[in-house]
Design a protein around this motif. Sequence first.
Motif, short mmCIF file in Angstrom:
data_model
loop_
_atom_site.label_atom_id
_atom_site.label_comp_id
_atom_site.label_asym_id
_atom_site.label_seq_id
_atom_site.Cartn_x
_atom_site.Cartn_y
_atom_site.Cartn_z
N UNK A 1 -4.88 -11.59 11.21
CA UNK A 1 -4.99 -10.78 10.02
C UNK A 1 -3.90 -9.71 10.06
N UNK A 2 -3.26 -9.51 8.90
CA UNK A 2 -2.28 -8.45 8.74
C UNK A 2 -2.83 -7.47 7.72
N UNK A 3 -3.03 -6.24 8.14
CA UNK A 3 -3.54 -5.21 7.24
C UNK A 3 -2.37 -4.29 6.91
N UNK A 4 -2.09 -4.16 5.60
CA UNK A 4 -1.04 -3.27 5.13
C UNK A 4 -1.70 -2.17 4.31
N UNK A 5 -1.09 -1.01 4.31
CA UNK A 5 -1.63 0.08 3.50
C UNK A 5 -1.51 -0.28 2.03
N UNK A 6 -0.31 -0.68 1.62
CA UNK A 6 -0.04 -1.11 0.25
C UNK A 6 0.81 -2.37 0.31
N UNK A 7 0.70 -3.21 -0.71
CA UNK A 7 1.47 -4.46 -0.72
C UNK A 7 2.96 -4.22 -0.71
N UNK A 8 3.41 -3.16 -1.37
CA UNK A 8 4.85 -2.93 -1.40
C UNK A 8 5.39 -2.59 -0.02
N UNK A 31 -3.75 -11.66 4.76
CA UNK A 31 -3.15 -10.37 4.42
C UNK A 31 -4.14 -9.58 3.59
N UNK A 32 -4.41 -8.35 4.03
CA UNK A 32 -5.38 -7.49 3.36
C UNK A 32 -4.75 -6.12 3.14
N UNK A 33 -5.03 -5.52 1.98
CA UNK A 33 -4.56 -4.17 1.68
C UNK A 33 -5.65 -3.18 2.05
N UNK A 34 -5.30 -2.20 2.87
CA UNK A 34 -6.26 -1.16 3.24
C UNK A 34 -6.58 -0.27 2.05
N UNK A 35 -5.60 -0.07 1.17
CA UNK A 35 -5.79 0.79 0.01
C UNK A 35 -6.67 0.13 -1.05
N UNK A 36 -6.64 -1.20 -1.13
CA UNK A 36 -7.44 -1.92 -2.12
C UNK A 36 -7.96 -3.21 -1.49
N UNK A 37 -9.17 -3.20 -0.95
CA UNK A 37 -9.72 -4.37 -0.26
C UNK A 37 -9.84 -5.63 -1.13
#
Length: 86
Positions: A1-8, A31-37
């Motif tokens: 799993x790769x967690x990014x704060x934002x997709x950009x 791939x998961x966004x921490x800012x928007x699950x």
Amino acid sequence: MLVVNHLYSLSRKTQHLAFVLDELTSRGVRVVSAADPALDTETAHGLFLVRVLSAVAEIEQTGALADRRDRRRHDQQSADESPLAG
């Protein structure tokens, strides 16, 4: 799993983001966004949202670049028309 704060954080270009996401998901990386699950490539809905949002971001960036280019062109024309110019 790769967690990014934002997709950009991955890419601001739609084609590049799609390529990166395809590469990661084809290797089994979620791939998961921490800012928007809700932006989770493991679900069809999440993958759809990821692609739509990246397309909107690229449109906004393209529009901002065009606005800056138009502003520079207008400023240049104004300077050329100034009685103090030249």
